[in-house]
Design a protein around this motif. Sequence first.
Motif, PDB file in Angstrom:
ATOM      1  N   THR A  93       1.074   7.965  -1.849  1.00  0.00           N
ATOM      2  CA  THR A  93      -0.117   8.187  -2.561  1.00  0.00           C
ATOM      3  C   THR A  93      -0.857   9.264  -1.814  1.00  0.00           C
ATOM      4  OG1 THR A  93       0.004   5.735  -2.804  1.00  0.00           O
ATOM      5  CG2 THR A  93      -2.153   6.765  -3.013  1.00  0.00           C
ATOM      6  N   GLY A  98      -4.262   1.604  -0.965  1.00  0.00           N
ATOM      7  CA  GLY A  98      -2.869   1.448  -0.141  1.00  0.00           C
ATOM      8  C   GLY A  98      -3.300   1.123   1.246  1.00  0.00           C
ATOM      9  N   ASP A 128      -7.453   5.052  -4.910  1.00  0.00           N
ATOM     10  CA  ASP A 128      -6.018   4.574  -4.863  1.00  0.00           C
ATOM     11  C   ASP A 128      -5.465   4.879  -3.306  1.00  0.00           C
ATOM     12  OD1 ASP A 128      -5.835   4.708  -7.574  1.00  0.00           O
ATOM     13  OD2 ASP A 128      -5.352   6.907  -7.553  1.00  0.00           O
ATOM     14  N   LEU A 129      -6.005   5.684  -2.241  1.00  0.00           N
ATOM     15  CA  LEU A 129      -5.663   5.935  -1.055  1.00  0.00           C
ATOM     16  C   LEU A 129      -6.256   4.421  -0.369  1.00  0.00           C
ATOM     17  CD1 LEU A 129      -5.619   9.412   0.197  1.00  0.00           C
ATOM     18  CD2 LEU A 129      -3.723   7.702   0.215  1.00  0.00           C
ATOM     19  N   ARG A 181       4.487   3.720   0.828  1.00  0.00           N
ATOM     20  CA  ARG A 181       3.581   3.707  -0.611  1.00  0.00           C
ATOM     21  C   ARG A 181       2.360   4.434   0.042  1.00  0.00           C
ATOM     22  NH1 ARG A 181       4.050  -2.353  -3.314  1.00  0.00           N
ATOM     23  NH2 ARG A 181       6.305  -1.890  -4.195  1.00  0.00           N
ATOM     24  N   ARG A 182       1.846   4.277   1.066  1.00  0.00           N
ATOM     25  CA  ARG A 182       0.466   4.749   1.470  1.00  0.00           C
ATOM     26  C   ARG A 182       0.675   6.438   1.597  1.00  0.00           C
ATOM     27  NH1 ARG A 182      -1.719   5.772   6.287  1.00  0.00           N
ATOM     28  NH2 ARG A 182      -0.113   4.333   7.289  1.00  0.00           N
TER      29      ARG A 182
END
Length: 228
Positions: free
Chosen positions: A103, A24, A20-21, A99-100
């Motif tokens: 996350t 991002g 997920d990262l 967002r990053r």
Amino acid sequence: MWLEQPVERLEEYALLRNPDLREGIYNARIAQQETRRTLLKLFPGLSFNYGVKHSNDDYLIHQNWNEAGAQISFNLFGLLSAPAQMRLADAGVSLANQRRMATQMAVLSQLHIARLQYANTARQFQRADAIAGVDTRIASHIANQAEAQKQSALDRISQQSTAVLSQLRRYQALSNAQAAASRLQATLGMEPSITGSSSMPLDQLTSAVGQSLQAWNRGQLPAIEGGQ
């Protein structure tokens, strides 16, 4: 094993490997490239042309000649909308970075929760395994006494049923521990990566998964390419 690994080391590994990262980070890079593309749109258009000309007109001194030219153009609408486009591009970069960061916080929270769940299920399995072992030995002892007519058949059946239930609870605790380990593994970004798995026979796929999980079974974090 994994519970003995320093939490700081697990956090560092999760921040480097979590899928997920990584998504991002890619989105932030895409937003930055969009900003550069917006800047390039503001530059004037420049074109060159070159050609060889020929004419059958007898009144011309030269029937063959070369022609070259250059043309520069501006997009007035693009220039007028440039401030708004730059603000939009900068907002996209800021949104991707936010967002990053969100996350990253979510991944760290998932890591701590997954680690606590893994520790809890591991303790439950150890307790269930010990209880199952005790109940199995008691059942064996009562079975020996029943053969020697020192215990009734009803006692033997009752204790054997208790031993079976203890084994079932042990398997259930083992399943919960494996599920918690999988969640921790996914948070750390250590999922098995196997190419061509859709056309691979079951025995080869099982062997490939086993090889990819060797680092997990050893309780060691594998080296990260480009990292420490």
